[in-house]
Design a protein around this motif. Sequence first.
Motif, short mmCIF file in Angstrom:
data_model
loop_
_atom_site.label_atom_id
_atom_site.label_comp_id
_atom_site.label_asym_id
_atom_site.label_seq_id
_atom_site.Cartn_x
_atom_site.Cartn_y
_atom_site.Cartn_z
N LYS A 1 0.85 -1.18 0.00
CA LYS A 1 0.00 0.00 0.00
C LYS A 1 0.89 1.23 0.00
O LYS A 1 2.03 1.19 0.44
CB LYS A 1 -0.92 -0.02 1.21
CG LYS A 1 -1.88 -1.21 1.14
CD LYS A 1 -2.97 -1.12 2.17
CE LYS A 1 -3.96 -2.23 1.91
NZ LYS A 1 -3.95 -3.28 2.87
N TYR B 1 -8.43 1.72 0.06
CA TYR B 1 -8.37 0.37 0.60
C TYR B 1 -9.38 0.27 1.74
O TYR B 1 -9.41 1.10 2.62
CB TYR B 1 -6.96 0.07 1.11
CG TYR B 1 -5.92 0.21 0.03
CD1 TYR B 1 -5.62 -0.86 -0.81
CD2 TYR B 1 -5.27 1.42 -0.18
CE1 TYR B 1 -4.68 -0.73 -1.82
CE2 TYR B 1 -4.33 1.56 -1.20
CZ TYR B 1 -4.05 0.49 -2.01
OH TYR B 1 -3.13 0.62 -3.01
N ASP C 1 -11.07 -2.87 -2.53
CA ASP C 1 -10.63 -1.51 -2.76
C ASP C 1 -11.51 -0.83 -3.80
O ASP C 1 -12.22 -1.48 -4.56
CB ASP C 1 -9.15 -1.44 -3.16
CG ASP C 1 -8.84 -2.16 -4.45
OD1 ASP C 1 -9.19 -1.61 -5.52
OD2 ASP C 1 -8.26 -3.25 -4.40
#
Length: 185
Positions: free
Chosen positions: A21, A167, A177
């Motif tokens: 991420k 997310y 997501d």
Amino acid sequence: MRLVLAGLLAGMAVLAGCTGKPALTDAAMTERDFALERFFDGRLVARGQFQDVFGTVRRSFTVQIAGDWDGERLRLVEDFVYEDGSTEQRVWTLRKVGPVTADQAWEGTAPGVIGVAKGQEKGDRFNWRYTIDLPVPSAGGETGVTRVGFDDWMWLQDERHLFNRAYMKRWGVDVGDVSISFEKR
């Protein structure tokens, strides 16, 4: 059999939690500075979709956004239209917090948001985190509510375009997501 199934589910949860991420420490992609109040002041249209953790697209939508920056607060009226024809409106009120800097901090509220959403600008991106009770349609046509956490990332592509990837977690586990492309009118 139960033990095998439990092990499989635990393994999937661990793998879902290991996905890469973004972070505010990542290198900037451009020299642009994201000014949230400048980009969202005025009319925008956005198109997006929600994908579950397996990559299956579960819902797509279009959002008409009317933004108003009055020098102290940014108000965003978001009108969603989903592929099944259902609609939803969310109204955000955001304010800058702390000293005005290039890495500006924000806070915001909207109906359904639990507590206060918190955000941070850094270079060409903005990170927005909050928990919200989302209306979710069921197979029977009724709408229920699901509490999810959002870790929302936006990247300014140019003066008129923004890409967003959010997310989502439920009970601390990744559930999917949302990818959204914004365009200023």
